[in-house]
Design an enzyme around this catalytic site. Structure first.
Site: not given
Length: 648
Positions: A476, A579, A611
């Site tokens: 991320s 995602d 994600h």
């Protein structure tokens, strides 16, 4: 095999033991104190387990795909509630399991909206045990309307329509809608309340952007006349206060004595909602008692283990607590605390298979960044390490969260392979007060990245890291930082590995989920903004002002994709196809550009993930790939090919 240390004599810990499914987590006591529940594998998939009245536990869910990650008890002690999405798309539904019959009911419905719908849990009350309030963006994809939902019958009714600027709703102890928090155009926020369940809302409180992320409401008192809040306006740290809704008087209840660390957690009595204790996360977790009646209990828990601890769950009569002890060199452990007798009984280790494995301690560290700011972090060294060793800078995501002291599976994996693992809470990380958090504003790829560069230089200067063998790794925001490290400071790293990291800030900021509209203003202030019209639509480039053009240039300047030509070392990238936050194009743009330039890049996309990687076969496949990749680049150890993992 690494040199400069004796790690090659240390047993290799199998990845499945460290990073596969845990044996147990999220142990909870039912509100009536009779039953216990937890998440554990059932036929290899994480499911809900239930022990009724002390009987042998049985699985009560039968998920066969992604497993159950988030759940809780209904206030009636008759149902377990959990959420589930499809393939990581974060379009959540809410389900209820009847513990008597074993029947599962889907409580929310995504059909008929014409767009993806995601349910969110908004509140519950022990005074209305068969009802919850949920948010659904079925009317407008950008905001969640509130519905009152009966968990026993599945019947629901509209409680309040929302709008895209609303961040959160505030329900009192009777489950009445009393107020909301509104996102401000400057990145700040304001609280609006009404006296009862009807009438006009009025603004009672405002935080500008400086205090917005270190402040917020934390629930009502028992009489619904006051609210608890964390508030940083009168200092640097988020402090606990009590706001009288009638008079507007605010009383301070606790602030970190050094005014350096935010209140981490507030412990309220489960029935009368009086404040009992707060925790503050410094290098380790510290508890401060507010209710003298709890001092002996917290002291007993502290003396029971040389570890940090969290109170995971409590019965409504407050006689039974579920406590989780956090260690750095052994897996977390759940215990049951009987307050009447003082007995503390062991329930289970989260990963009992690690008990005989060579785990290492995690050391709190700090260093001075180039501008004089103190940066805190954690260092995990290989067992028997002597002299400089390969280093993996493991960058946390968020970025507005923090790394903490614990038995971190990734840190243990990296140390076991012969690498020092350094995790730092760079500026912009949460928990260290508003000054540290706000110092990260508009500093993606700039001072936030400088803090990471300075961390590596500190580790080299301290004789910890071999300067020729430094890797950067993260997911991320940590994935973004990995790409930024390889493009903005390519001379510093010999390789990088990242998952679900944004690479092009223009496309990233333009593709966030519609229901993040209230959060977009935070992103605009703290990351950078894309020129928009008054109605939120994208501006035509012909209508850009000079300020708009300057901002677009700024966004491009912090986008690693625009500097891919600078990458000169191998890169491993992973992505979840579904995602909703960081679209797969963010990874594939980098891969395409690198391959076009003849650069070494390994790419894997998991078609049934979002994600982050939830399914154990995908998660283990990623770690096996990273294990082999880092061994090739850093000269460390890895599990043999074919010892585990499956292609996604």
């Amino acid at each position: 095999m690494t040199d400069n240390n004796g790690t090659h004599n240390v047993p290799l810990i199998p990845l499945e033991k460290l990073l596969g499914n845990p044996a147990i987590f999220s142990v909870r006591i039912s509100p009536d104190g009779r039953h216990m529940s937890w998440v554990a594998p059932h036929d290899g998939v994480l499911n809900l387990w239930l022990s009724r009245d002390g009987a042998e536990a049985q699985p009560v869910s039968n998920d066969r795909l992604r497993g159950i990650q988030h759940y809780g008890w209904a206030r009636n002690s008759r149902q377990l509630l959990y959420i589930q999405d499809q393939g990581g798309d974060e379009n959540w539904n809410i389900f209820a399991i009847d513990i008597e019959s074993g029947a599962t009911r889907q409580l929310t419905d995504q059909s008929g909206a014409g767009h993806p719908v995601s349910a969110s849990f908004a509140g519950s009350s022990r005074r209305r045990p068969n009802e919850i309030v949920v948010g659904l963006n079925n009317r407008d994809e950008s905001c969640h309307d509130l519905y009152l939902l009966n968990t026993l019958t599945g019947e629901s009714s509209l409680l309040q329509e929302s709008r895209r600027e609303i961040i959160s709703w505030h329900l009192d102890r009777d489950l009445k809608l009393r107020g909301y928090t509104l996102a401000g155009s400057d990145g700040g926020k304001s609280v609006h309340m009404r006296e009862g369940s009807e009438g006009e809302f009025r603004e009672i409180l405002r935080w500008d952007h400086v205090d917005a992320m270190t402040s917020g409401l934390h629930g009502f008192t028992a009489d619904n006349g006051s609210v608890y809040l964390i508030d940083s306006r009168s200092g640097n740290s988020g402090a606990l206060g009590l706001l009288d809704l009638q008079s507007g008087e605010q009383r301070s209840l606790f602030r970190d004595p050094a005014d350096s660390y935010d209140v981490d957690n507030l412990l309220l009595h489960p029935v009368d909602y009086t404040p009992q204790a707060v925790s503050v996360y410094r290098e380790r977790l510290y508890w401060h008692t507010l209710d003298a009646g709890l001092e002996a209990d917290l002291a007993r828990l502290s003396a029971h283990r040389s570890a940090d601890f969290h109170i995971e769950s409590r019965s409504d009569d407050d006689r039974v607590w579920i406590v989780v002890y956090i260690h750095d060199d052994r897996a977390a452990e759940y215990h049951r605390f009987e307050r009447d007798s003082g007995e503390i009984s062991f329930i289970c280790s989260v990963r009992p298979e690690l008990a005989e494995q060579p785990l290492v301690p995690m050391q709190p560290v700090s260093y001075t960044a180039r501008d004089g700011r103190t940066i805190h972090g954690y260092l995990s060294l290989p067992m028997h390490a002597e002299g400089p060793v390969p280093l993996v800078l493991n960058v946390h995501g968020g970025p507005w969260v923090r790394d903490s002291w614990r038995c971190n599976p990734e840190a243990q994996w990296l140390a076991n392979r012969g690498y020092a693992c350094l995790q730092v809470n760079y500026r912009g990380s949460a928990g260290y007060g508003k000054d540290h958090l706000n110092a990260g504003d508009r500093q993606w790829g700039r001072d936030m990245q400088n803090d990471l560069t300075d961390a590596v230089q500190w580790a080299i200067a301290e004789g910890i890291a071999d300067p020729a063998r430094v890797a950067i790794y993260g997911g991320s925001y940590g994935g973004y930082a990995t790409l930024a490290g390889l493009t903005f400071t390519p001379e510093l790293y010999c390789c990088g590995a990242e998952l679900v990291g944004p690479s092009n800030m223009e496309t990233f900021l333009n593709s966030i989920p519609p229901y993040w509209e209230s959060f977009r203003r935070v992103m605009d202030r703290r990351v950078g903004w894309i020129p928009r019209n008054a109605d939120g639509t994208l501006k035509d480039k012909a209508d850009y002002t000079a300020e708009d053009r300057a901002e677009v240039e700024f966004i491009r300047s912090i986008s690693p994709l625009n500097y891919v030509d600078r990458i000169s070392v191998p890169l491993l990238i992973a992505q979840g196809a579904n995602d909703p936050r960081v679209k797969r194009a963010e990874s594939e743009q980098v891969v395409e550009r690198m391959r076009g330039n003849g650069l070494e890049v390994e790419y894997v996309c998991y078609e049934d993930e979002g994600h982050g990687f939830v399914r154990p076969q995908n998660r283990l496949d990623w770690y096996h790939r990273a294990d082999r990749f880092l061994a090739r680049q850093l000269g460390g150890r890895c599990e043999a090919e074919g010892s585990g993992g499956a292609a996604g």
